[in-house]
Design an enzyme around this catalytic site. Structure first.
Site, mmCIF file in Angstrom:
data_model
loop_
_atom_site.group_PDB
_atom_site.id
_atom_site.type_symbol
_atom_site.label_atom_id
_atom_site.label_comp_id
_atom_site.label_asym_id
_atom_site.label_seq_id
_atom_site.Cartn_x
_atom_site.Cartn_y
_atom_site.Cartn_z
ATOM 1 N N HIS A 153 4.841 -10.649 8.611
ATOM 2 C CA HIS A 153 3.479 -11.045 9.020
ATOM 3 C C HIS A 153 2.891 -12.093 8.063
ATOM 4 C CE1 HIS A 153 3.642 -7.893 11.981
ATOM 5 N NE2 HIS A 153 3.691 -6.947 11.071
ATOM 6 N N ASP A 195 8.677 -6.469 16.464
ATOM 7 C CA ASP A 195 7.826 -5.486 15.795
ATOM 8 C C ASP A 195 7.513 -4.231 16.619
ATOM 9 O OD1 ASP A 195 6.197 -4.281 13.951
ATOM 10 O OD2 ASP A 195 4.637 -5.782 13.956
ATOM 11 N N ARG A 203 0.823 -1.224 0.000
ATOM 12 C CA ARG A 203 0.000 0.000 0.000
ATOM 13 C C ARG A 203 0.852 1.266 0.000
ATOM 14 N NH1 ARG A 203 -0.166 0.733 5.766
ATOM 15 N NH2 ARG A 203 0.056 -1.317 6.713
HETATM 16 ZN ZN ZN Z 1 6.227 -3.720 11.467
#
Ligand code: ZN
Length: 456
Positions: free
Chosen positions: A270, A321, A210
């Site tokens: 992810h 993360d 994106r």
């Molecule tokens: Zn990240």
């Protein structure tokens, strides 16, 4: 040459006894002997295991840990958390970033991580203007790596758009926006920079599908050398999958595989929402997946189909993360427990008859090493970096246990408390559970946190 002696060490997927490790002046393992005698070596009472790579971190987010837990007026999601995060990052100065990263990397080392992939997108000043020194913020992260001793793979982020179809960025994104040319200039500056005593490798990170377009992904792939990894966030959230479908008719991983040459230098961060075909496509491409179980649980992302991926031969590493809580043990435990809650069964990651903890450790080491430094050897083996963790042989969690249940006892029955000493490139950075510079690092971090809290 410096020698270390352990009653047991985990070498190439197996526990060996009476192990003598010789380390060269560059911090690499020169020689390993088993069933040996200590001689003049430094003698350890604990068990040696390789340090684990942490493949995905956004350092500044450590300062927000625990702040996104107040229920809002409507449903909270990743996207409402991101609003808080954008507000927060607007405040952070280079000095703040360094103090936060010092604390964070110290915590990673104390948890058993010896290297970190820093997915770094906070490039500019709060008003969106580049710093006089374009790599100022990267220098701060490298300084934290030098201070704490952690090995770093710096992954500068290309962030250009706010959504699929080249949507222009929002105000909250102005600190990270840049063009492809500016980004590639930044990468070459980073590759030639002098970071002093820090051990910094450089990769690249198009933020997500994106935030970039096809032309940019091709340009980065062309500029990628054999020793460089390329990381990208992908399919973390269902909204992202739906937006990608609406824009292209394809799901994110499906679109990526159809349009870009993805190979073993790629790490998909992810990849939570993937179909069976996408899982097989990732595994066949050779790309690894960067799983961040604590953050994925905290943000309500979803659960990655890890069994199907491993059956297809896929490799994965672990990342912290959002850095909401730094624990290798808890990352492993959360990964396994997510599968249990989904499938209503136990011991899902290990193969029949083997130990879950051992399987989690082996995969996190192998996949994580490839994701951060694709050409380096992983684990305690000749030629590899002397990155190792000494587990506390006297810890209550190990009473009456032997090496066969070491990883299970660590990940499921204990936590960071089992990590006694940590060495990176042969240098001791954690001693008896404490970082060698812990007091000063934590003091500075507290001062920064007090000031930031006052501005929120
Ligand atoms: Zn990240």
């Amino acid at each position: 040459m410096i020698k270390h002696f352990f009653k047991a060490a985990y070498l190439r997927g197996k526990w060996e006894h009476q192990v003598l490790l010789t380390i060269d002046p560059e911090g690499r393992i020169d020689n390993i002997q088993t069933d040996s005698a200590p001689g003049e070596a430094i003698q350890h009472s604990g068990y040696a295991v390789p340090g684990i790579p942490n493949v995905h971190s956004h350092a500044f987010q450590r300062a927000m840990a625990g702040l996104g837990e107040v229920a809002g007026p409507s449903d909270d999601s990743f996207w409402s958390w991101r609003k808080v995060m954008y507000k927060f990052l607007g405040q952070i100065t280079p000095e703040d970033l360094q103090a936060i990263a010092d604390q964070l990397y110290m915590e990673m080392l104390k948890a058993g991580f010896t290297s970190v992939g820093e997915f770094h997108y906070l490039h500019h000043q709060p008003d969106g203007q580049p710093f006089g020194d374009r790599i100022e913020m990267s220098r701060r992260l490298a300084a934290s790596a030098a201070k704490t001793g952690i090995q770093m793979t710096l992954l500068p982020v290309l962030y250009r758009f706010s959504g699929f179809g080249s949507k222009e960025p929002t105000e909250g994104q102005r600190r990270f926006i840049q063009t492809t040319d500016d980004f590639l200039t930044m990468v070459s500056l980073l590759k030639s920079a002098d970071f002093g005593s820090a051990d910094v490798a450089v990769g690249m990170a198009p933020h997500s599908l994106r935030a970039t377009d096809l032309e940019q992904l091709h340009a980065l792939n062309v500029a990628l050398t054999q020793d460089m990894p390329l990381h990208i966030h992908i399919a973390e959230q269902m909204k992202e999958v739906e937006d990608c479908l609406a824009w292209s008719g394809k799901r994110p991983v499906e679109w990526l595989m159809a349009n870009v040459d993805v190979d073993q230098r790629w790490c998909l961060i992810h990849a939570t929402h993937v179909t069976k075909d996408e899982v097989i496509a990732i595994a066949q491409s050779g790309a690894s997946v960067g799983l961040c179980p604590i953050t994925e649980a905290n943000l309500g992302d979803g659960i990655f189909p890890i069994n199907a991926f491993m059956e297809a031969g896929g490799q994965w590493g672990l990342g912290t993360d959002s850095n909401v809580n730094i624990s290798l043990a808890e990352e492993c435990r959360t990964l396994e427990y997510g599968q249990r809650l989904k499938h209503l069964k136990r011991t899902l990651i290990a193969k029949r008859g083997s130990s879950n903890g051992k399987e989690l450790f082996d995969q996190a080491l192998k996949g994580g090493s490839r994701a951060l430094r694709p050409l380096e050897k992983a684990g305690l083996t000749e030629g590899a970096f002397a990155n190792f963790v000494v587990l506390d042989g006297e810890h209550v969690a190990l009473a009456g246990r032997d090496t066969s249940s070491m990883f299970d006892s660590w990940f499921f029955g204990c936590g960071n408390g089992l990590v006694k000493d940590v060495y990176v490139r042969g240098t001791k950075v954690v001693s008896d559970g404490h970082h060698v510079y812990e007091e000063g690092i934590t003091k500075r971090f507290k001062t920064v946190m007090k000031r930031l809290a006052g501005n929120l």
